[in-house]
Design a protein around this motif. Structure first.
Motif, mmCIF file in Angstrom:
data_model
loop_
_atom_site.group_PDB
_atom_site.id
_atom_site.type_symbol
_atom_site.label_atom_id
_atom_site.label_comp_id
_atom_site.label_asym_id
_atom_site.label_seq_id
_atom_site.Cartn_x
_atom_site.Cartn_y
_atom_site.Cartn_z
ATOM 1 N N ARG A 62 0.795 -1.176 0.215
ATOM 2 C CA ARG A 62 -0.120 0.050 -0.046
ATOM 3 C C ARG A 62 0.806 1.168 -0.022
ATOM 4 O O ARG A 62 0.457 2.300 -0.618
ATOM 5 C CB ARG A 62 -0.968 -0.030 1.225
ATOM 6 N N SER A 63 2.121 1.243 0.559
ATOM 7 C CA SER A 63 2.833 2.523 0.696
ATOM 8 C C SER A 63 3.953 2.505 -0.625
ATOM 9 O O SER A 63 4.477 3.341 -0.534
ATOM 10 C CB SER A 63 3.622 2.222 1.992
ATOM 11 N N GLY A 64 3.465 1.656 -1.426
ATOM 12 C CA GLY A 64 4.165 1.768 -2.775
ATOM 13 C C GLY A 64 5.693 0.935 -2.855
ATOM 14 O O GLY A 64 6.644 1.397 -3.758
ATOM 15 N N ARG A 65 6.054 0.232 -1.627
ATOM 16 C CA ARG A 65 7.714 -0.108 -1.756
ATOM 17 C C ARG A 65 7.728 -1.672 -2.252
ATOM 18 O O ARG A 65 8.515 -2.366 -2.186
ATOM 19 C CB ARG A 65 7.878 -0.423 -0.226
ATOM 20 N N THR A 66 6.589 -2.032 -3.149
ATOM 21 C CA THR A 66 6.906 -3.287 -3.582
ATOM 22 C C THR A 66 6.811 -3.159 -5.174
ATOM 23 O O THR A 66 6.372 -2.007 -5.571
ATOM 24 C CB THR A 66 5.527 -4.210 -3.247
ATOM 25 N N GLN A 67 7.202 -4.296 -6.195
ATOM 26 C CA GLN A 67 7.294 -3.985 -7.401
ATOM 27 C C GLN A 67 6.680 -5.416 -7.879
ATOM 28 O O GLN A 67 6.684 -6.146 -7.275
ATOM 29 C CB GLN A 67 8.446 -3.735 -8.072
ATOM 30 N N PRO A 68 5.925 -5.591 -9.038
ATOM 31 C CA PRO A 68 5.636 -6.625 -9.717
ATOM 32 C C PRO A 68 6.657 -7.547 -10.074
ATOM 33 O O PRO A 68 7.751 -7.286 -10.212
ATOM 34 C CB PRO A 68 5.169 -6.044 -11.045
ATOM 35 N N LEU A 69 6.151 -8.934 -9.702
ATOM 36 C CA LEU A 69 7.185 -9.851 -9.919
ATOM 37 C C LEU A 69 7.384 -10.333 -11.320
ATOM 38 O O LEU A 69 6.754 -10.283 -12.210
ATOM 39 C CB LEU A 69 6.957 -10.917 -9.364
ATOM 40 N N ASP A 70 8.663 -9.959 -11.880
ATOM 41 C CA ASP A 70 9.076 -10.262 -13.061
ATOM 42 C C ASP A 70 9.762 -11.845 -13.326
ATOM 43 O O ASP A 70 10.594 -12.148 -12.868
ATOM 44 C CB ASP A 70 10.229 -9.427 -13.764
ATOM 45 N N THR A 71 8.877 -12.534 -13.610
ATOM 46 C CA THR A 71 9.221 -14.181 -13.858
ATOM 47 C C THR A 71 10.514 -14.506 -14.496
ATOM 48 O O THR A 71 11.138 -15.361 -14.556
ATOM 49 C CB THR A 71 8.111 -14.995 -14.171
ATOM 50 N N GLU A 72 10.925 -13.414 -15.505
ATOM 51 C CA GLU A 72 12.285 -13.729 -16.084
ATOM 52 C C GLU A 72 13.417 -13.596 -15.154
ATOM 53 O O GLU A 72 14.470 -14.093 -15.491
ATOM 54 C CB GLU A 72 12.364 -12.613 -17.133
ATOM 55 N N ASP A 73 13.185 -12.775 -14.111
ATOM 56 C CA ASP A 73 14.280 -12.655 -13.261
ATOM 57 C C ASP A 73 14.448 -14.075 -12.071
ATOM 58 O O ASP A 73 15.462 -13.917 -11.577
ATOM 59 C CB ASP A 73 14.014 -11.516 -12.519
ATOM 60 N N LEU A 74 13.280 -14.908 -12.323
ATOM 61 C CA LEU A 74 13.532 -16.115 -11.658
ATOM 62 C C LEU A 74 14.661 -16.907 -11.735
ATOM 63 O O LEU A 74 15.123 -17.064 -12.762
ATOM 64 C CB LEU A 74 12.199 -16.728 -11.293
#
Length: 74
Positions: A62-74
Motif C-alpha cells: 500500500r505504501s508503494g514499496r513493492t514492485q511486480p514480480l518479473d518471472t524472467e528474473d527468477l
C-alpha cells in the motif's frame, strides 16, 4: 486407494528394486515433510506469525514499496 495412485504403484512395481527403494524413500520423506508443515502451520504461534507477515506485506504494498514480480528474473 484411488485408481490413479494404484496405477502409479503398479508402474513403480515394474521398476528395478534399487529404483523402487529410491522412490519409496522419496515418497516417505515427502509425506513426513507434509506432516511437519501441517503441524507447524496448525500451531497458534504460526498463525499469529503468518498474520503479522501478511499485514507487513500489505502495508509495504500500500505504501508503494513493492514492485511486480518479473518471472524472467527468477
Amino acid at each position: 486407494m484411488n485408481q490413479l495412485l494404484q496405477e502409479a504403484f503398479d508402474r513403480a512395481a515394474e521398476l528395478p528394486q534399487e529404483e523402487q527403494d529410491r522412490l519409496a524413500r522419496f515418497l516417505l520423506a515427502e509425506l513426513e515433510s507434509e506432516r511437519q508443515w501441517s503441524d507447524l502451520l496448525a500451531s497458534p504461534e504460526s498463525e499469529n506469525l503468518l498474520e503479522r507477515l501478511a499485514d507487513e506485506a500489505l502495508s509495504e504494498h500500500r505504501s508503494g514499496r513493492t514492485q511486480p514480480l518479473d518471472t524472467e528474473d527468477l
